[in-house]
Design a protein around this motif. Structure first.
Motif, PDB file in Angstrom:
ATOM      1  N   ILE A  70       0.836  -1.202   0.000  1.00 28.30           N
ATOM      2  CA  ILE A  70       0.000   0.000   0.000  1.00 28.30           C
ATOM      3  C   ILE A  70       0.867   1.247   0.000  1.00 28.30           C
ATOM      4  CG2 ILE A  70      -1.637   1.339   1.389  1.00 28.30           C
ATOM      5  CD1 ILE A  70      -2.838  -1.388   2.266  1.00 28.30           C
ATOM      6  N   GLU A  71       1.921   1.238   0.810  1.00 31.28           N
ATOM      7  CA  GLU A  71       2.833   2.383   0.862  1.00 31.28           C
ATOM      8  C   GLU A  71       3.467   2.634  -0.508  1.00 31.28           C
ATOM      9  OE1 GLU A  71       6.686   3.927   3.430  1.00 31.28           O
ATOM     10  OE2 GLU A  71       6.374   1.776   3.164  1.00 31.28           O
ATOM     11  N   LYS A  73       2.334   1.740  -3.424  1.00 32.54           N
ATOM     12  CA  LYS A  73       1.295   2.192  -4.349  1.00 32.54           C
ATOM     13  C   LYS A  73       1.001   3.674  -4.145  1.00 32.54           C
ATOM     14  CE  LYS A  73      -3.456   1.273  -5.713  1.00 32.54           C
ATOM     15  NZ  LYS A  73      -4.676   0.510  -5.432  1.00 32.54           N
ATOM     16  N   ILE A  74       0.883   4.098  -2.899  1.00 29.49           N
ATOM     17  CA  ILE A  74       0.594   5.504  -2.600  1.00 29.49           C
ATOM     18  C   ILE A  74       1.746   6.401  -3.032  1.00 29.49           C
ATOM     19  CG2 ILE A  74       0.285   7.144  -0.696  1.00 29.49           C
ATOM     20  CD1 ILE A  74      -1.465   5.026   0.663  1.00 29.49           C
ATOM     21  N   GLU A  77       1.611   6.767  -6.769  1.00 33.02           N
ATOM     22  CA  GLU A  77       0.532   7.676  -7.157  1.00 33.02           C
ATOM     23  C   GLU A  77       0.905   9.122  -6.838  1.00 33.02           C
ATOM     24  OE1 GLU A  77      -3.154   6.430  -5.390  1.00 33.02           O
ATOM     25  OE2 GLU A  77      -3.120   4.503  -6.416  1.00 33.02           O
ATOM     26  N   LEU A  78       1.546   9.338  -5.709  1.00 33.55           N
ATOM     27  CA  LEU A  78       1.971  10.682  -5.322  1.00 33.55           C
ATOM     28  C   LEU A  78       2.971  11.247  -6.327  1.00 33.55           C
ATOM     29  CD1 LEU A  78       1.835  12.958  -3.220  1.00 33.55           C
ATOM     30  CD2 LEU A  78       3.663  11.793  -1.981  1.00 33.55           C
TER      31      LEU A  78
END
Length: 102
Positions: A70-71, A73-74, A77-78
């Motif tokens: 998740i980290e 992926k975020i 995206e950032l």
């Protein structure tokens, strides 16, 4: 150049480190199988506690892996949003007749 004696000494040290745990495992196995052994019930309880702890540890590892995914992926995206924002800012400034300075 590695000397033959050094290799043998390293091999001997490894074996020494493995002997004690293997010996203890064998002793515990024998004790668990002997119903007349005084602490065989305690050993069974410890086995259950160890198995439970291993399951909990594996579950926590899975959660950590999911959190890492998740980290990542975020963060990805950032980074994409930052690039998009920079692109749009440059386009807007160029249409207004200015240049973007970092």
């Amino acid at each position: 150049m590695v000397k033959l004696n050094e290799i043998k000494n390293e091999d001997i040290e490894k074996r020494k480190e493995e002997v004690l745990p293997n010996l203890l495992d064998q002793i515990l196995l024998i004790c668990k199988e002997d119903e007349n052994f005084k602490i065989s019930k305690k050993i069974e309880n410890y086995d259950k506690v160890i198995e439970s702890s291993k399951r909990k540890l594996n579950h926590k590892k899975e959660l950590l892996d999911q959190a890492k995914e998740i980290e990542n992926k975020i963060l990805k995206e950032l980074n994409q949003l930052e690039e998009e924002n920079t692109y749009k800012r440059n386009n807007l400034l160029s249409e207004l007749g200015s240049e973007f300075d970092d």
